[in-house]
Design a protein around this motif. Structure first.
Motif, PDB file in Angstrom:
ATOM      1  N   THR A   1      39.543  56.611  89.225  1.00  7.17           N
ATOM      2  CA  THR A   1      41.380  56.605  88.902  1.00  7.17           C
ATOM      3  C   THR A   1      40.905  56.075  87.526  1.00  7.17           C
ATOM      4  O   THR A   1      41.765  55.759  86.558  1.00  7.17           O
ATOM      5  CB  THR A   1      42.296  56.152  89.341  1.00  7.17           C
ATOM      6  N   LEU A   2      40.386  54.454  87.809  1.00  6.12           N
ATOM      7  CA  LEU A   2      40.071  53.436  87.275  1.00  6.12           C
ATOM      8  C   LEU A   2      38.756  54.265  85.806  1.00  6.12           C
ATOM      9  O   LEU A   2      39.765  53.767  84.628  1.00  6.12           O
ATOM     10  CB  LEU A   2      38.962  52.426  87.508  1.00  6.12           C
ATOM     11  N   ALA A   3      38.058  54.993  85.999  1.00  2.00           N
ATOM     12  CA  ALA A   3      37.989  55.570  84.627  1.00  2.00           C
ATOM     13  C   ALA A   3      38.939  56.033  84.225  1.00  2.00           C
ATOM     14  O   ALA A   3      38.568  56.382  82.263  1.00  2.00           O
ATOM     15  CB  ALA A   3      36.088  56.446  85.554  1.00  2.00           C
ATOM     16  N   VAL A   4      39.570  57.249  84.014  1.00  2.00           N
ATOM     17  CA  VAL A   4      40.475  58.446  83.768  1.00  2.00           C
ATOM     18  C   VAL A   4      41.486  57.187  83.116  1.00  2.00           C
ATOM     19  O   VAL A   4      41.993  57.458  81.992  1.00  2.00           O
ATOM     20  CB  VAL A   4      41.158  58.364  84.956  1.00  2.00           C
ATOM     21  N   LEU A   5      42.037  56.000  83.191  1.00  2.00           N
ATOM     22  CA  LEU A   5      43.089  55.112  82.989  1.00  2.00           C
ATOM     23  C   LEU A   5      42.372  54.508  81.356  1.00  2.00           C
ATOM     24  O   LEU A   5      42.613  54.277  80.498  1.00  2.00           O
ATOM     25  CB  LEU A   5      43.355  53.983  83.929  1.00  2.00           C
ATOM     26  N   ARG A   6      41.070  53.731  81.756  1.00  2.00           N
ATOM     27  CA  ARG A   6      40.128  53.185  81.017  1.00  2.00           C
ATOM     28  C   ARG A   6      40.021  54.446  79.181  1.00  2.00           C
ATOM     29  O   ARG A   6      40.199  53.752  78.321  1.00  2.00           O
ATOM     30  CB  ARG A   6      38.724  52.704  81.749  1.00  2.00           C
ATOM     31  N   ALA A   7      39.559  55.419  79.987  1.00  2.00           N
ATOM     32  CA  ALA A   7      39.875  56.364  79.081  1.00  2.00           C
ATOM     33  C   ALA A   7      41.074  56.689  78.284  1.00  2.00           C
ATOM     34  O   ALA A   7      41.097  56.789  76.770  1.00  2.00           O
ATOM     35  CB  ALA A   7      39.002  57.982  79.464  1.00  2.00           C
ATOM     36  N   LEU A   8      41.986  57.310  79.126  1.00  2.00           N
ATOM     37  CA  LEU A   8      42.716  57.228  78.769  1.00  2.00           C
ATOM     38  C   LEU A   8      43.926  55.626  77.401  1.00  2.00           C
ATOM     39  O   LEU A   8      44.887  56.394  76.512  1.00  2.00           O
ATOM     40  CB  LEU A   8      44.421  57.255  79.317  1.00  2.00           C
ATOM     41  N   ASP A   9      43.308  54.921  77.923  1.00  2.00           N
ATOM     42  CA  ASP A   9      43.794  53.449  77.159  1.00  2.00           C
ATOM     43  C   ASP A   9      43.286  53.107  76.049  1.00  2.00           C
ATOM     44  O   ASP A   9      44.046  52.788  75.205  1.00  2.00           O
ATOM     45  CB  ASP A   9      44.097  52.335  77.794  1.00  2.00           C
ATOM     46  N   GLN A  10      41.483  53.827  75.884  1.00  2.00           N
ATOM     47  CA  GLN A  10      41.377  53.828  74.535  1.00  2.00           C
ATOM     48  C   GLN A  10      41.414  55.308  74.183  1.00  2.00           C
ATOM     49  O   GLN A  10      41.823  54.595  72.590  1.00  2.00           O
ATOM     50  CB  GLN A  10      39.592  54.105  75.425  1.00  2.00           C
ATOM     51  N   LEU A  11      41.219  55.985  74.239  1.00  2.00           N
ATOM     52  CA  LEU A  11      42.542  57.475  73.657  1.00  2.00           C
ATOM     53  C   LEU A  11      43.400  56.550  72.387  1.00  2.00           C
ATOM     54  O   LEU A  11      44.036  56.893  71.695  1.00  2.00           O
ATOM     55  CB  LEU A  11      42.153  58.396  74.125  1.00  2.00           C
TER      56      LEU A  11
END
Length: 228
Positions: A85-95
């Motif tokens: 979940t953290l990996a997904v949120l990190r990628a989405l926040d960066q996007l």
């Protein structure tokens, strides 16, 4: 709002979903706890249909798990799910930042600063609920500015998985000066218009958060008491 407060008939299914989701995040419905739609419906003063619909939606976002005919229960906290979940949120926040920074306005920056000051006051007052709400408002600014409905929808779906960890261990994970200072640094970078630098800084913060959460799993601080 308490789980036991009567639910209005307006937007009933959504209200039940949000009530149950928030109860899971706050730990009122604890990881591993078995739940029954009939009992929840009685507590809420409703028929079973909107409760069943809400539980199905909660299962879709990973807060509830069910084995038909055997049990429905609140999902436990585990390292693997947290990491993914953290990996997904990190990628989405960066996007979101890469997309939003070039178009962010002075009002957007002011909104981030105001949210961070609210976050700082909530931390000082040891008010976890207010702090997480302010943190959400802070991160919602670039997500809104990015103007990507798909991104917004996915963030809303996966965020509760991390929120219930943050709620349980807020002072350890977000309660220090480092989060306040990170927010201020991110605002300063956003103000320069450097989208790549903003995304990199955000990624570092998510990585640090993941490291802290892993330490808590290492020390068994998310262990649950056996449930009947």
């Amino acid at each position: 709002m308490s789980l036991d407060s009567p639910v209005s008939r307006r937007l009933l299914s959504d209200e039940v979903f949000h009530r149950l989701r928030d109860s899971i995040v706050r730990g009122e419905l604890v990881p591993g706890e078995k739940v029954k739609d009939s009992e929840l419906a009685e507590r809420l003063g409703l028929s079973r249909t909107p409760v069943r619909e809400a539980l199905a939606r909660l299962a879709d976002i990973g807060l509830v798990e069910a084995k038909p005919g055997v049990y429905t229960r609140i999902t436990t906290l585990n390292r693997r799910d947290a990491e993914k979940t953290l990996a997904v949120l990190r990628a989405l926040d960066q996007l979101a930042l890469e997309t939003a920074v070039p178009v962010m306005t002075e009002q957007d920056l002011r909104s981030m600063r105001e949210a961070n000051r609210d976050f700082e006051r909530a931390v000082a007052g040891d008010d976890t609920t207010a702090a997480l709400a302010a943190d959400d408002r802070f991160h919602a600014v670039p997500i809104t500015a990015a103007d990507n409905p798909v991104l917004s929808r996915i963030v809303e779906q996966v965020h509760p998985q991390i929120h219930r960890i943050l709620y349980r261990k807020f002072s350890t994970l977000l309660g220090g000066r480092n989060t306040i200072e990170h927010h201020d640094q991110l605002i300063d970078v956003c103000a320069t218009g450097d989208a790549r630098a903003a995304a990199e800084l955000s990624g570092q913060h998510w990585s640090e958060l993941g490291g802290h959460i892993n330490q808590l799993f290492d020390t068994n601080q998310f262990a649950e008491a056996p449930t009947a």
